[in-house]
Design an enzyme around this catalytic site. Structure first.
Site, short mmCIF file in Angstrom:
data_model
loop_
_atom_site.label_atom_id
_atom_site.label_comp_id
_atom_site.label_asym_id
_atom_site.label_seq_id
_atom_site.Cartn_x
_atom_site.Cartn_y
_atom_site.Cartn_z
N ILE A 7 0.86 -1.20 0.00
CA ILE A 7 0.00 0.00 0.00
C ILE A 7 0.89 1.24 0.00
O ILE A 7 1.69 1.43 0.92
CB ILE A 7 -0.92 0.07 1.24
CG1 ILE A 7 -1.75 -1.22 1.37
CG2 ILE A 7 -1.84 1.29 1.16
CD1 ILE A 7 -2.67 -1.23 2.59
N THR A 8 0.74 2.10 -1.01
CA THR A 8 1.52 3.34 -1.01
C THR A 8 0.81 4.35 -0.11
O THR A 8 -0.41 4.38 -0.02
CB THR A 8 1.67 3.92 -2.43
OG1 THR A 8 0.38 4.37 -2.90
CG2 THR A 8 2.23 2.90 -3.41
N ALA A 10 0.79 4.59 3.21
CA ALA A 10 0.06 3.93 4.31
C ALA A 10 0.37 4.59 5.64
O ALA A 10 0.00 4.06 6.70
CB ALA A 10 0.40 2.45 4.34
N SER A 12 -0.77 7.46 6.73
CA SER A 12 -1.88 8.23 7.31
C SER A 12 -3.18 7.93 6.56
O SER A 12 -3.18 7.19 5.58
CB SER A 12 -1.58 9.74 7.28
OG SER A 12 -1.80 10.27 6.01
N GLY A 13 -4.27 8.53 7.05
CA GLY A 13 -5.55 8.51 6.36
C GLY A 13 -6.02 7.15 5.88
O GLY A 13 -5.98 6.16 6.62
N TYR A 190 -4.87 18.24 -9.09
CA TYR A 190 -5.24 17.05 -8.30
C TYR A 190 -6.36 16.28 -8.99
O TYR A 190 -6.29 15.06 -9.14
CB TYR A 190 -5.68 17.48 -6.89
CG TYR A 190 -6.31 16.36 -6.09
CD1 TYR A 190 -5.52 15.39 -5.46
CD2 TYR A 190 -7.70 16.24 -5.98
CE1 TYR A 190 -6.10 14.36 -4.73
CE2 TYR A 190 -8.28 15.21 -5.27
CZ TYR A 190 -7.48 14.26 -4.64
OH TYR A 190 -8.06 13.23 -3.94
P1 NDP Z 1 -3.60 11.59 3.41
O1 NDP Z 1 -2.95 12.89 3.10
O2 NDP Z 1 -4.02 11.28 4.80
O3 NDP Z 1 -2.69 10.40 2.92
C1 NDP Z 1 -1.90 10.52 1.77
C2 NDP Z 1 -0.71 9.60 1.90
O4 NDP Z 1 0.09 9.77 0.72
C3 NDP Z 1 0.18 9.94 3.09
O5 NDP Z 1 0.61 8.72 3.66
C4 NDP Z 1 1.35 10.65 2.46
O6 NDP Z 1 2.57 10.49 3.13
C5 NDP Z 1 1.42 9.91 1.13
N1 NDP Z 1 2.25 10.62 0.15
C6 NDP Z 1 2.13 11.89 -0.29
N2 NDP Z 1 3.12 12.17 -1.15
C7 NDP Z 1 3.89 11.06 -1.27
C8 NDP Z 1 5.07 10.73 -1.97
N3 NDP Z 1 5.70 11.62 -2.74
N4 NDP Z 1 5.58 9.48 -1.85
C9 NDP Z 1 4.98 8.57 -1.06
N5 NDP Z 1 3.87 8.82 -0.35
C10 NDP Z 1 3.33 10.06 -0.44
O7 NDP Z 1 -4.86 11.54 2.41
P2 NDP Z 1 -6.02 10.45 2.18
O8 NDP Z 1 -5.84 9.28 3.06
O9 NDP Z 1 -7.30 11.19 2.19
O10 NDP Z 1 -5.74 10.05 0.67
C11 NDP Z 1 -5.51 8.72 0.26
C12 NDP Z 1 -6.13 8.51 -1.12
O11 NDP Z 1 -7.54 8.65 -1.05
C13 NDP Z 1 -5.66 9.47 -2.19
O12 NDP Z 1 -5.44 8.76 -3.38
C14 NDP Z 1 -6.83 10.42 -2.35
O13 NDP Z 1 -6.87 10.96 -3.65
C15 NDP Z 1 -7.97 9.46 -2.11
N6 NDP Z 1 -9.24 10.05 -1.78
C16 NDP Z 1 -9.40 10.78 -0.63
C17 NDP Z 1 -10.63 11.32 -0.33
C18 NDP Z 1 -10.85 12.12 0.90
O14 NDP Z 1 -11.95 12.60 1.07
N7 NDP Z 1 -9.86 12.27 1.78
C19 NDP Z 1 -11.77 11.10 -1.20
C20 NDP Z 1 -11.49 10.31 -2.36
C21 NDP Z 1 -10.27 9.80 -2.61
P3 NDP Z 1 2.96 11.36 4.45
O15 NDP Z 1 2.27 10.70 5.59
O16 NDP Z 1 4.45 11.21 4.50
O17 NDP Z 1 2.50 12.75 4.20
#
Ligand code: NDP
Length: 315
Positions: A7-8, A10, A12-13, A190
């Site tokens: 899982i990429t 992973a 947070s969120g 985005y």
């Molecule tokens: P978060 O910001 O909580 O999680 C995003 C994750 O991506 C974090 O772990 C972050 O790492 C990581 N990340 C960012 N940049 C990089 C990078 N360059 N290399 C590796 N990892 C990276 O957001 P969400 O959990 O909300 O988002 C997860 C997915 O869900 C996304 O694809 C988003 O588009 C999708 N999504 C979200 C919705 C929402 O309402 N939140 C709705 C629909 C889809 P770090 O912890 O280091 O910052």
């Protein structure tokens, strides 16, 4: 044996909630592919994921070199790859100026689409080799890129145009940091990247499903209004967005529930159909959703695939 799931994002969120939900099934080992090693370790610990159920490996999707290194490290671990989840994303809605990935691509599309495109293409070989009966490649999509929905019609709308900016290398030097060649807009970048994610899933399905039996899927887990994704938004937005989604649009879903939904797409035996964009209704039952015209345009998907191959050095 346990199912090995990469899982990429992973740390947070949604990614973390999914890792937790999969760990709780007792049948999965999660590779947390994260850019911040320590943060990922601490996140796993505070989520209560038992040590034997996860491994953190470094991956920065904003660097193609790092993507290649991750693939190397993963292969050297000797573990098979059964499921790949492309989940990480950045969202920069208030940025006035574009930022760039290591190779000089606008950062949102560079990370969310191009980094994952290279990762998924390289790891396809590993998925093919696995003897797991239900192999899957999942790319997290979003309603915001789908202009056939109310949420997808909030301006600026996603639009890839004729991909001229992407063909030009996605930077100001040669063309434009935006895929359609327009002025930089972080919120649109985005949404465009999410359209790319959904198009890529379908192109994978068309090219590889029959030959490999791998399930290719995308999903919209609901609006998880409290994740770190909105960390770059203005404070007022961050205060008002969760209640707005809870009480007005009713699209709100908790991180925990969204994690369970993605975990279903990873491991539920009834969600093995390939080429599907999954969504959930108010009773939390999954259904096959319709993509917008642009997000289901096969010609665009194929042109996006070929252009992306050139940018990431596969062609
Ligand atoms: P978060 O910001 O909580 O999680 C995003 C994750 O991506 C974090 O772990 C972050 O790492 C990581 N990340 C960012 N940049 C990089 C990078 N360059 N290399 C590796 N990892 C990276 O957001 P969400 O959990 O909300 O988002 C997860 C997915 O869900 C996304 O694809 C988003 O588009 C999708 N999504 C979200 C919705 C929402 O309402 N939140 C709705 C629909 C889809 P770090 O912890 O280091 O910052």
């Amino acid at each position: 044996r346990k199912c090995v799931v990469v899982i990429t994002g992973a740390s947070s969120g949604l990614g973390l909630a999914t890792a937790k939900a999969l760990s709780e099934t007792g049948q999965c080992h999660v590779i947390m592919a994260c850019r911040n090693f320590l943060k990922a370790e601490m996140a796993a610990k505070s989520a209560g994921i038992p040590k034997e159920n996860y491994t953190v490996m470094h991956l920065d999707l904003a660097s193609l070199e790092s993507v290649r290194q991750f693939v190397d490290t993963f292969r050297r671990s000797g573990m098979p790859l059964d499921v790949l989840v492309c989940n990480a994303a950045v969202y920069l809605p208030t940025a006035k100026e574009p930022s760039y990935s290591a190779e000089g691509f606008e950062l949102s599309v560079g990370t969310n689409h191009l980094g994952h495109f290279l990762l998924a293409r390289l790891l396809l070989d590993d998925l093919k080799k696995s003897d797991y009966p239900s192999k899957r490649l999942i790319i997290v999509g979003s309603i915001t890129g789908n202009t056939n929905t109310l949420a997808g019609n909030v301006p600026p709308k996603a639009n890839l145009g004729d991909l001229r900016g992407l063909v030009g290398g996605l930077n100001d030097l040669n063309s434009s940091p935006m895929i359609d060649g327009g002025e930089f807009d972080g919120a649109k970048a985005y949404k465009d990247s999410k359209v790319c994610n959904m198009l890529t899933m379908q192109e994978f399905h068309r090219r590889y499903h029959e030959e490999t039996g791998i399930t290719f899927a995308s999903l919209y887990p609901g609006c998880i209004a409290e994740t770190g994704l909105f960390r770059n938004h203005i404070p007022l937005f961050r205060t008002l967005f969760p209640p707005f989604q809870k009480y007005i649009t009713k699209g709100y879903v908790s991180e925990e529930e969204a994690g369970k939904r993605l975990a279903q797409v990873v491991s539920d035996p009834s969600l093995t159909k390939s080429g599907v964009y999954w969504s959930w209704n108010k009773n939390s039952s999954s259904f096959e959703n319709q993509l917008s015209k642009e997000a289901s345009n096969a010609d665009k998907a194929s042109k996006l695939w070929e252009t992306s191959e050139k940018l990431v050095g596969l062609a």
